[in-house]
Design a protein around this motif. Structure first.
Motif, short mmCIF file in Angstrom:
data_model
loop_
_atom_site.label_atom_id
_atom_site.label_comp_id
_atom_site.label_asym_id
_atom_site.label_seq_id
_atom_site.Cartn_x
_atom_site.Cartn_y
_atom_site.Cartn_z
N GLU A 53 44.77 39.92 34.94
CA GLU A 53 43.68 40.46 36.22
C GLU A 53 43.83 41.76 35.25
O GLU A 53 44.91 42.77 35.89
CB GLU A 53 43.53 39.77 37.35
CG GLU A 53 43.27 38.98 37.91
CD GLU A 53 44.49 37.83 37.56
OE1 GLU A 53 44.58 37.12 37.75
OE2 GLU A 53 45.82 39.04 37.52
N PHE A 54 42.22 42.21 35.13
CA PHE A 54 42.60 44.02 34.61
C PHE A 54 41.61 43.95 35.47
O PHE A 54 40.24 44.11 35.68
CB PHE A 54 41.95 44.71 33.48
CG PHE A 54 43.10 43.53 32.35
CD1 PHE A 54 44.15 43.48 32.14
CD2 PHE A 54 42.18 43.47 31.28
CE1 PHE A 54 45.20 43.05 32.07
CE2 PHE A 54 43.19 43.00 30.33
CZ PHE A 54 44.16 43.06 30.05
N ASP A 96 38.50 34.60 25.20
CA ASP A 96 37.84 34.21 26.37
C ASP A 96 37.96 34.65 28.07
O ASP A 96 38.86 34.39 27.92
CB ASP A 96 37.28 33.04 26.62
CG ASP A 96 37.39 31.81 26.70
OD1 ASP A 96 39.35 31.86 26.42
OD2 ASP A 96 37.70 30.75 27.42
N LEU A 97 36.89 34.94 28.56
CA LEU A 97 37.41 35.51 29.36
C LEU A 97 36.33 35.58 30.72
O LEU A 97 35.65 34.68 30.64
CB LEU A 97 38.18 37.60 29.45
CG LEU A 97 36.63 37.90 29.62
CD1 LEU A 97 36.74 39.76 29.81
CD2 LEU A 97 36.02 38.10 27.64
N LEU A 98 36.93 36.41 32.26
CA LEU A 98 35.79 36.05 33.67
C LEU A 98 35.47 37.46 33.58
O LEU A 98 35.88 38.37 33.52
CB LEU A 98 36.17 35.61 34.34
CG LEU A 98 36.63 34.03 34.65
CD1 LEU A 98 36.92 33.40 35.48
CD2 LEU A 98 35.39 33.36 34.00
N VAL A 99 34.32 37.90 33.82
CA VAL A 99 33.62 38.96 34.23
C VAL A 99 33.17 38.90 35.90
O VAL A 99 32.24 38.33 35.61
CB VAL A 99 32.48 40.10 33.13
CG1 VAL A 99 32.19 41.02 33.66
CG2 VAL A 99 33.13 39.87 31.62
N TYR A 100 33.81 39.48 36.75
CA TYR A 100 33.51 40.14 37.73
C TYR A 100 33.37 40.88 38.11
O TYR A 100 33.77 42.39 37.72
CB TYR A 100 34.81 40.20 38.77
CG TYR A 100 35.42 38.25 38.53
CD1 TYR A 100 35.00 37.32 40.22
CD2 TYR A 100 36.16 37.68 38.08
CE1 TYR A 100 35.39 35.71 40.42
CE2 TYR A 100 36.84 36.35 38.12
CZ TYR A 100 36.04 36.03 39.15
OH TYR A 100 36.69 34.46 38.67
N MET A 109 35.91 43.60 37.59
CA MET A 109 37.41 42.80 37.55
C MET A 109 37.32 41.67 36.15
O MET A 109 36.62 41.34 36.31
CB MET A 109 38.06 41.89 39.22
CG MET A 109 39.30 41.73 38.50
SD MET A 109 39.87 40.57 39.88
CE MET A 109 38.83 38.83 40.20
N LEU A 110 37.97 41.71 35.36
CA LEU A 110 37.79 40.88 34.13
C LEU A 110 39.43 39.92 34.08
O LEU A 110 40.83 40.51 34.53
CB LEU A 110 38.91 41.60 33.03
CG LEU A 110 37.43 42.99 32.60
CD1 LEU A 110 38.14 43.66 31.14
CD2 LEU A 110 35.77 42.22 32.74
N VAL A 111 39.29 38.49 34.33
CA VAL A 111 40.23 37.81 33.57
C VAL A 111 40.37 37.30 32.88
O VAL A 111 39.86 36.04 31.71
CB VAL A 111 40.08 37.12 34.93
CG1 VAL A 111 41.12 35.81 35.52
CG2 VAL A 111 39.30 37.39 36.40
N VAL A 112 41.52 37.44 32.20
CA VAL A 112 42.27 36.71 31.11
C VAL A 112 43.09 35.93 30.93
O VAL A 112 43.41 35.58 31.79
CB VAL A 112 42.62 38.19 30.16
CG1 VAL A 112 41.56 38.87 30.13
CG2 VAL A 112 43.49 38.88 30.34
#
Length: 362
Positions: A53-54, A96-100, A109-112
């Motif tokens: 998480e970033f 690939d990632l999720l962008v919150y 928040m980026l979830v990688v």
């Protein structure tokens, strides 16, 4: 090997443990088929605290995200999440990632993926020319995914956030099991519904949450689930796994991820992907089911009827829900159409399979 906040819990429960992305992770507890069916029919808890998480903050945070991702994050409002990817410069995918979107134009928040935390951090940092505040909170963030058709209603007593009506790819922040500032989202990787909970790993939060989950859910059949069932569940939905179905050499257009590739802005490899969209692609990721008896595995060759190699298997398993062997793989585009006959090289045999619609579960 690193531990998650729940490693001791898994060991105490007798989980079969193994190294995954540098972490000591539970692969299974009671068996993959049993755990898989628990999630499809009721509810199960996955420890996914190994994910990265970033936090990106500041007036240029959105601009940075727009420059490194393929999807259009400007569409996000507070409480919305988005699936995206980080293209490299050669027409492949860094991750690939999720962008919150926590606060529009300011906090994200980026979830990688766990195995790519350092790679992704370094990649994004290269583009951070406007001093966006970046925080890697991976090591102090716990993450559980509680998945299944009954997960949200089962856990509703633990929070005032309306879990049952939390729409897919949205999230809310609130108290959960007495722990404050928990992000509760609906971005699951199983296709079975449910929620994910992100929390800061301090003041015994992990124990509080885990114990509360099973105090409320245990009597209703909530089970701990390992990474083995996580893989069979995501494969039945045709969801890509980085390192298997997508990697530094595959493009989103080839992987069927054109829907997360928006040409309304500039990002690495945009010209390559646009050319692929215009001119077509040579290979395509397809779903297939075995006609002959046999299990397809990662990197097995895919052949045509004449025995020519036309691609490779990226993921394969015996589907617990369908009771048949299924897989994903790249094949040359002419053989990517539905019902195309393909052959999987299993040891010294060519076993017949056919291209089918994804997701495998109707």
């Amino acid at each position: 090997m690193k531990n998650t906040p729940f490693t001791e819990k898994h060991i105490a429960l007798g989980a079969k443990m193994a190294a995954f992305a540098g972490y000591n992770m539970p692969i299974s507890y009671t068996g993959i088929n049993d755990e898989h069916q628990a999630v499809r029919t009721n509810a199960g808890v996955f420890d996914v605290s190994h994910m990265g998480e970033f936090i990106l903050k500041g007036e240029h945070a959105l601009d940075l995200i727009q420059r490194v991702t393929s999807n259009d994050a400007s569409k996000l409002t507070a409480g919305k999440a988005q699936y995206s990817c980080l293209p490299n410069n050669e027409g492949g995918i860094v991750d690939d990632l999720l962008v919150y979107c926590i606060e529009p134009n300011n906090v994200y928040m980026l979830v990688v993926n766990a195995s790519n935390i350092e790679k992704d951090w370094n990649w994004i940092s290269q583009f951070n020319t406007n001093n966006v505040e970046m925080h890697n909170i991976s090591d102090k963030t716990g993450l559980l995914a509680i998945q299944g058709p009954n997960a949200s209603s089962m856990l509703q007593p633990l929070t005032e956030v309306d879990l049952v009506n939390l729409k897919y790819y949205t999230f809310a922040k609130g108290e959960f099991a007495g722990v404050p500032n928990v992000i509760i989202s609906a971005t699951g990787y199983t296709g079975a519904g449910g929620i994910e909970i992100y929390f800061e790993d301090k003041d015994g939060a992990a124990d509080k949450i885990w114990d509360a989950l099973f105090a409320v859910g245990g009597p209703k059949g909530l089970k701990p689930i390992g990474l083995g069932a996580r893989d069979t569940l995501r494969l039945e939905m045709g969801f890509c796994l980085y390192g298997n179905d997508i990697d530094d050499r595959t493009s989103p257009m080839e992987a069927g991820l054109g829907w997360i590739t928006k040409f309304t802005k500039d990002f690495p490899s945009r010209a390559i992907f646009e050319a692929q969209k215009t001119n077509g692609i040579e290979q395509k990721l397809v779903g297939f089911e075995m006609v002959d008896k046999g299990i397809p595995r990662h990197d097995y060759e895919i052949k045509d009827a004449a025995g020519n190699v036309i691609g490779r298997v990226t993921s394969g398993t015996q589907s617990p829900s369908l009771q048949k062997a299924i897989g994903l793989g790249y094949v040359k585009t002419p053989l990517a159409t539905l019902d195309s006959e393909i052959y999987i090289a299993v040891r010294d045999k060519s076993l017949k399979a056919k291209v089918v619609k994804v997701p495998f579960l109707g």
